[in-house]
Design a protein around this motif. Structure first.
Motif, short mmCIF file in Angstrom:
data_model
loop_
_atom_site.label_atom_id
_atom_site.label_comp_id
_atom_site.label_asym_id
_atom_site.label_seq_id
_atom_site.Cartn_x
_atom_site.Cartn_y
_atom_site.Cartn_z
N CYS A 160 76.91 68.88 24.27
CA CYS A 160 77.50 67.58 23.93
C CYS A 160 78.55 67.73 22.84
O CYS A 160 79.63 67.11 22.90
N LEU A 161 78.28 68.54 21.83
CA LEU A 161 79.24 68.73 20.74
C LEU A 161 80.53 69.37 21.25
O LEU A 161 81.64 68.99 20.84
N VAL A 162 80.41 70.35 22.13
CA VAL A 162 81.62 70.98 22.68
C VAL A 162 82.41 69.97 23.50
O VAL A 162 83.65 69.90 23.40
N VAL A 169 68.44 78.27 31.19
CA VAL A 169 68.93 77.11 30.44
C VAL A 169 70.33 76.71 30.91
O VAL A 169 70.75 75.57 30.72
N GLY A 170 71.03 77.63 31.55
CA GLY A 170 72.35 77.29 32.07
C GLY A 170 72.35 76.09 32.99
O GLY A 170 73.32 75.32 33.03
N LEU A 184 74.71 79.04 22.85
CA LEU A 184 74.36 80.46 22.99
C LEU A 184 72.98 80.74 22.38
O LEU A 184 72.20 81.53 22.94
N ALA A 185 72.67 80.09 21.26
CA ALA A 185 71.36 80.27 20.65
C ALA A 185 70.26 79.74 21.55
O ALA A 185 69.18 80.35 21.67
N GLY A 186 70.51 78.61 22.20
CA GLY A 186 69.51 78.05 23.12
C GLY A 186 69.20 78.99 24.26
O GLY A 186 68.04 79.13 24.67
N ILE A 187 70.23 79.64 24.79
CA ILE A 187 70.01 80.61 25.87
C ILE A 187 69.25 81.82 25.34
O ILE A 187 68.38 82.37 26.03
N ALA A 188 69.57 82.23 24.11
CA ALA A 188 68.96 83.44 23.56
C ALA A 188 67.48 83.27 23.27
O ALA A 188 66.69 84.21 23.45
N LEU A 216 65.25 73.16 24.75
CA LEU A 216 66.46 72.76 25.48
C LEU A 216 67.39 71.92 24.62
O LEU A 216 68.58 71.80 24.93
N LEU A 217 66.86 71.33 23.54
CA LEU A 217 67.72 70.52 22.68
C LEU A 217 68.88 71.31 22.12
O LEU A 217 69.98 70.78 21.94
N LEU A 218 68.63 72.59 21.81
CA LEU A 218 69.71 73.42 21.27
C LEU A 218 70.92 73.43 22.19
O LEU A 218 72.04 73.12 21.78
#
Length: 610
Positions: free
Chosen positions: A254-256, A37-38, A229-233, A246-248
């Protein structure tokens, strides 16, 4: 993925959060199964930064498309070219011919930023296709560059003449692109993984984030980092990709980017010195870790030890930081490739040399010392109109004898199809593809041709151990060394009966094959030589030879039918106890299952006079 701006430390930290899981995922480290996902995080960052740059330059009337591409070339090509050169040298040193050909295709496609288009047709990202593996990660670079063919001009035009439409169009493009990607992933998952139209929404999400002018809320930046981090996990390779998971990470990134100001906890977490350093070198780290891991996997039979995979990552880190210091920074600061002329000349070489090597590899024009594959020396079909003494029929295992047979008896015909066993009412494929249909029709073509030309002999050579299916219903009849044997023998008898009176059928038994020697020989003798952790055998016990049971049944069947004869290749390829992998004439096999010309000649010498 590309190197980027130093203006915001949290973006460099975010790059580190993206690249480290990618590297650990590719190294097969437990707990990082979602590290791929990175790459999606990088897409969002790239869209964000490029949009900010273009908007800024457009607002000050400084935007120039040639300057834009010159900056892209400075950021991407020098480090890329060094990696490609080193990878090519390694591939030439250790890859067998077929894998070097695939590597060359990937190299040429990388040079013109089309690697994703090649892989969309050839290989899934999570597949183990060794020849492509060192450059498989170049699909993401290709996606970005294809996106940037038109996006900068469209964005600049909107910023200049339709600024009010910028935010709604980017938002609509993101939503529509995501919806399209979800549909495409279900219908054509392999293509959807690689193609730019299914990844554009991630770049557009970053671009849209760069256009938002809202009061920053630091708590949203921290929530965004948690989502990343949750999306990667939670992501796993088995999921349909690109997919909702991938939305996570995309929304979190985008938020960061939007809310990660210097007062936010997310900024403080991401701006730590180690993360900023890793993020600054992320382009080089991404470039180098995949080929290093790929070449280690290629050279090791079985699972690569953890210590060796970690060592590869450490070397990749050293090369990545060296790339930043010695190549990327000097080029960006114009201490290297200072003048535009030298930059564009370098860019042309970075494109032209890989493309030339790729073309040579694709058309098998690279020099090699490997033994030739006897089956590759002739076409699949050679059908003279008349005066035919023999027909050589079957699959590629028949074709490997054509040169030797033609030297003995010049008036011969060849009718074969790769991987095809075609019987009157059965074949080895239940599918309805054009190749499968053509395979099932091959036996009818043989009978029709034989009735017209009346050859004295049909030599039927085959890889006889196959799983076969009824031609009409597709029902699985079983393997020919088990429940499928009666159907095989019945089919052979029917062919013999349908041949013209006076035409004899000679069955050529299966060769023992190199693959039967064990996993180290599954890719053939030349492939075995590339392993550093095994000793390649020169023979193996005859009891392990492929198709021993089928060959025995064919021999017995021929003895009971006066129109059928049998030739046993093991008479020259094996002795009383062992089957040879290397004999007095040199290597017996060119790959896992086909003979070298010398040993194809030796087997063909057993053929009876037509």
């Amino acid at each position: 993925m590309s190197p980027g701006s130093r203006r915001r430390a949290e973006i460099e930290g975010l790059r580190a959060v993206a690249v480290v899981p990618v590297m650990l995922f590719h190294a097969g480290i437990t707990g990082f199964e979602g590290g791929f996902v990175g790459v999606d995080i990088f897409f969002v960052i790239s869209g964000y930064l490029i949009t900010r740059i273009i908007r800024s330059e457009t607002n000050s009337s400084n935007f120039n498309i040639l300057n834009f591409y010159a900056r892209r070339a400075r950021r991407l090509l020098p480090a890329l070219s060094v990696m490609l050169f080193a990878s090519t040298a390694m591939a030439c040193a250790i890859f067998v011919r077929d894998d070097l050909r695939k590597f060359g295709q990937a190299l040429g496609a990388t040079g013109i930023f089309a690697a994703n288009l090649l892989f969309a047709r050839k290989v899934g990202y999570f597949d183990d296709t060794e020849g492509y593996a060192p450059l498989l990660h170049m699909w993401s670079l290709a996606v970005e560059e294809q996106f940037y063919l038109l996006f900068p001009l469209c964005l600049a035009a909107l910023c200049r003449w339709r600024r009010s439409m910028l935010v709604p169009l980017l938002a609509a493009g993101t939503i529509a692109g995501f919806a399209y990607a979800m549909t495409a992933a279900l219908q054509t998952p392999q293509a959807a993984f690689y193609l730019p139209q299914t990844r554009t929404w991630e770049l557009l999400a970053g671009a849209a984030s760069a256009t938002l002018a809202r009061r920053q809320r630091p708590e949203l930046a921290l929530a965004g980092l948690a989502m990343v981090l949750a999306g990667i996990a939670v992501a796993r390779p088995a999921m349909t990709l690109p997919g909702p998971v991938l939305l996570l990470s995309v929304i979190g990134t985008c938020l960061v980017l939007v809310h990660g100001n210097t007062q936010s906890a997310a900024h403080r977490l991401l701006s730590t010195r180690p993360l900023v350093a890793i993020g600054g070198a992320s382009y080089g780290l991404y470039l180098w870790h995949v080929p290093l891991l790929a070449f280690i996997h290629y050279s090791w039979l079985g699972e690569v030890p953890l210590w060796l995979r970690l060592a590869a990552l450490l070397i990749a880190c050293a090369l990545g930081f060296s790339s930043l210091r010695l190549i990327e920074t000097p080029v960006r600061e114009r201490r290297l490739l200072r003048h535009p002329t030298s930059l564009w000349a370098f860019a042309a070489a970075t494109v032209g040399l890989p493309a030339g090597f790729g073309a040579a590899a694709h058309f098998d024009r690279l020099p090699t010392v490997e033994p030739a594959n006897a089956a590759a020396l002739v076409p699949e079909t050679v059908l003279p109109d008349s005066g035919v003494a023999f027909v050589l029929y079957g699959d590629s295992h028949a074709r490997q004898y054509m040169q030797a047979a033609s030297r003995r008896w010049p008036d011969g015909a060849l009718l074969t199809a790769n991987g095809c066993m075609s019987l009157p009412h059965a074949s080895n494929s239940p599918e309805q593809t054009s190749t499968a249909v053509a395979c099932r029709a091959l036996v009818d073509e043989l009978v029709t041709y034989a009735r017209r030309t009346r050859p004295r002999t049909v030599f039927w050579a085959q890889r006889w151990e196959r799983d076969i299916y009824a031609a009409s219903s597709g029902k699985n009849l079983g393997w020919t060394n088990g429940t499928g044997l009666p159907a095989l023998l019945t089919g052979i008898g029917e062919v013999a009966a349908e041949l013209p009176v006076g035409t004899r059928l000679v069955l050529i038994g299966s060769i023992p094959t190199a693959a039967a020697a064990g996993p180290e020989m599954a890719g053939g003798p030349e492939r075995c030589k590339r392993y550093v952790n095994v000793t390649c055998p020169s023979s193996y016990p005859a009891r392990e030879a492929e198709a021993r049971a089928v060959n025995a049944a064919l021999k017995a069947f021929a003895l009971g039918n006066p129109r059928i004869a049998y030739v046993d290749p093991s008479d020259v390829l094996c002795n009383a106890t062992d089957c040879l992998l290397r004999g007095p004439r040199g290597p017996v096999y060119a790959d896992a299952t086909h003979l070298t010309p010398d040993y194809a000649n030796a087997v063909a010498a057993l053929f009876p006079e037509p």
